[in-house]
Enzyme design. Structure first.
Site, PDB file in Angstrom:
ATOM      1  N   PHE A  64       0.820  -1.213   0.000  1.00 19.70           N
ATOM      2  CA  PHE A  64       0.000   0.000   0.000  1.00 19.70           C
ATOM      3  C   PHE A  64       0.857   1.269   0.000  1.00 19.70           C
ATOM      4  O   PHE A  64       0.335   2.371   0.028  1.00 19.70           O
ATOM      5  CB  PHE A  64      -0.991  -0.008   1.163  1.00 19.70           C
ATOM      6  CG  PHE A  64      -2.187  -0.920   0.954  1.00 19.70           C
ATOM      7  CD1 PHE A  64      -2.361  -1.610  -0.245  1.00 19.70           C
ATOM      8  CD2 PHE A  64      -3.149  -1.068   1.939  1.00 19.70           C
ATOM      9  CE1 PHE A  64      -3.458  -2.441  -0.452  1.00 19.70           C
ATOM     10  CE2 PHE A  64      -4.259  -1.895   1.747  1.00 19.70           C
ATOM     11  CZ  PHE A  64      -4.407  -2.586   0.566  1.00 19.70           C
ATOM     12  N   ASP A 306       0.308  -9.863  -4.610  1.00 24.73           N
ATOM     13  CA  ASP A 306       1.496  -9.009  -4.718  1.00 24.73           C
ATOM     14  C   ASP A 306       1.118  -7.661  -5.358  1.00 24.73           C
ATOM     15  O   ASP A 306       1.862  -7.133  -6.189  1.00 24.73           O
ATOM     16  CB  ASP A 306       2.612  -9.709  -5.518  1.00 24.73           C
ATOM     17  CG  ASP A 306       3.958  -8.993  -5.393  1.00 24.73           C
ATOM     18  OD1 ASP A 306       4.067  -8.046  -4.586  1.00 24.73           O
ATOM     19  OD2 ASP A 306       4.894  -9.378  -6.118  1.00 24.73           O
TER      20      ASP A 306
HETATM   21 ZN   LIG Z   1       8.258 -10.041  -3.453  1.00 23.67          ZN
END
Ligand SMILES: [Zn+2]
Length: 422
Positions: A64, A306
């Site tokens: 984030f 991810d």
């Molecule tokens: Zn990674």
């Protein structure tokens, strides 16, 4: 109170796959899950006709960018993207600026996210500043709420330090989560070594053995120490085989795969350019198929996005100069449904298990089942409608899936009695 009516509960925690109404009390706790429930007086209702009602997704791997790079994302926009993607809980990686290597930084994130529609947890770093030298205070980070420790983005290159970290993690009963790419085997990141795409963009690329060598080492260390170790975003078929063998030998190891490694290959990188540049890179079709086999036999425990926002300006750079990583929270379910469920590789129940139950159990997060007694963290899913993504709640839109015809969408999440509809 909130009554979710006319939906089909699909819940890997309880095994229920049947028409059920779900009644949630004012305190947000699920009261009843039954074939038909009459709405009590003054009860809000939500019509789930044609949708499944499932445990909200858990993503153990998001970025984030807060604190430090909030031009890419912040806790609030990241949480909005997670809600749109059907997530109940996300775990932010520690490679922020400053690094989440102190209790204060962890609390900054979780306190900022306190009113978010999804549960935002913050991982702690294994080493100070992700420098791979001095270990953080595991007990303090755990006490501050870190659900795991990780230097994600960077490999723990020293085997001795890695082993010491595992011993410390055992002492504090902490899960370690590792980005496995030995840097000396990554002449340039983001694309598979020696692939046509690497040649096209004029870069050498990242070797598959950068990943497999570290996975093999850390299975050995996990066996030696008894540590619980999660291998992040596995990309190579050989890593899947190693993890399968490690589990069979009794190592307490777990693994993630991302929607992009499960749906795309190195051949897609030429068309998508920097929007398909990530670490570890997309590999060959045989690797993609091995990852799916790993999901099926339990070698790969969970799907993690991810989610890695970058600005349009950064991704507009030449391939070799752009940052690695793509966004993923908002498109994950549609991508997985399109490439895994509609192709007959996984059942709907298996997909929900990989996106909710397995990560919730590995991170030891309570209350994600669609069952009485737990706080409601639910997602309402449409599996059939066509979906073309054009805009996002995330601050960034660095994804190759924009304008691709996909199927299925999260229609809403329910957190307690709070409804967030798309
Ligand atoms: Zn990674």
């Amino acid at each position: 109170m909130l009554l979710i009516q006319n939906g089909r509960v699909l819940d890997p925690f309880t095994g229920v796959d049947a028409p059920r109404d779900v009644l949630i009390g004012d305190d947000g706790v699920i009261v009843r899950v039954e074939e038909h429930i009459d709405a009590p007086a003054d009860c809000k209702t939500l019509d789930a006709r044609g949708l499944t009602v499932s445990p909200g997704f858990v993503d153990g791997h998001v970025h984030f960018r807060d604190p430090g790079q909030t031009e890419k994302e912040d806790v609030h926009t990241g949480a909005a993207a997670a809600a749109a993607g059907g997530y109940a809980t996300v775990i932010c990686m520690a490679n922020t600026i400053p690094t989440c290597d102190t209790p204060e930084t962890i609390r900054y994130v979780t306190e900022k996210a306190a009113d978010a529609p999804v549960q935002v947890l913050q991982a702690g770093a294994v080493t100070r500043g992700l420098k791979g030298q001095e270990m953080t205070d595991f007990a303090a980070l755990r006490a501050a709420g870190a659900p795991c420790l990780t230097d994600d983005g960077i490999n723990l290159t020293s085997a001795a330090l890695c082993r010491t970290a595992m011993c410390e993690a055992v002492k504090h009963d902490m899960l370690l989560s590792f980005h496995e790419e030995e840097p000396s085997l990554v002449p340039s990141p983001g694309v598979n070594f020696g692939s046509a795409a690497a040649e096209h963009f004029g870069v050498p690329g990242a070797m598959g053995c950068a990943e497999t060598a570290m996975v093999a080492r850390d299975i050995a260390l996990a066996l030696d120490t008894g540590a619980r170790v999660l291998f992040q975003h596995i990309s190579c078929g050989q890593s899947v085989a190693l993890i399968r063998a490690g589990k069979a030998m009794g190592a307490k190891v777990f693994a993630e795969a991302t929607p992009h490694h499960l749906s795309l290959t190195e051949d897609d990188v030429i068309a998508h350019g920097t929007l398909a540049r990530m670490n570890p890179p997309l590999r060959e079709e045989s690797d993609r198929l091995a990852l799916i086999d790993g999901l099926l036999d339990g070698t790969i425990d969970m799907i993690a996005t991810d989610h890695a926002p970058h600005t349009a300006e950064e991704k507009a750079r030449a391939f070799g100069k752009a940052p690695s990583g793509i966004t993923g929270l908002e498109t994950a379910f549609s991508v997985c449904n399109t490439y895994l469920v509609r192709t007959g590789k996984l059942t709907k129940m298996q997909l929900i298990e990989k996106m909710s139950k397995s990560p919730a159990e590995i991170y030891r997060l309570p209350a994600h089942a669609v069952a009485p007694g737990g706080f409601a963290r639910l997602v309402l899913l449409d599996w059939d409608g066509e979906k073309v993504y054009k805009e996002y709640k995330s601050k960034s839109n660095n994804t190759p899936y924009t304008n691709m015809p996909l199927f299925g969408t999260p229609r809403a999440i329910v957190t307690g009695v709070r409804i967030m509809e798309n």
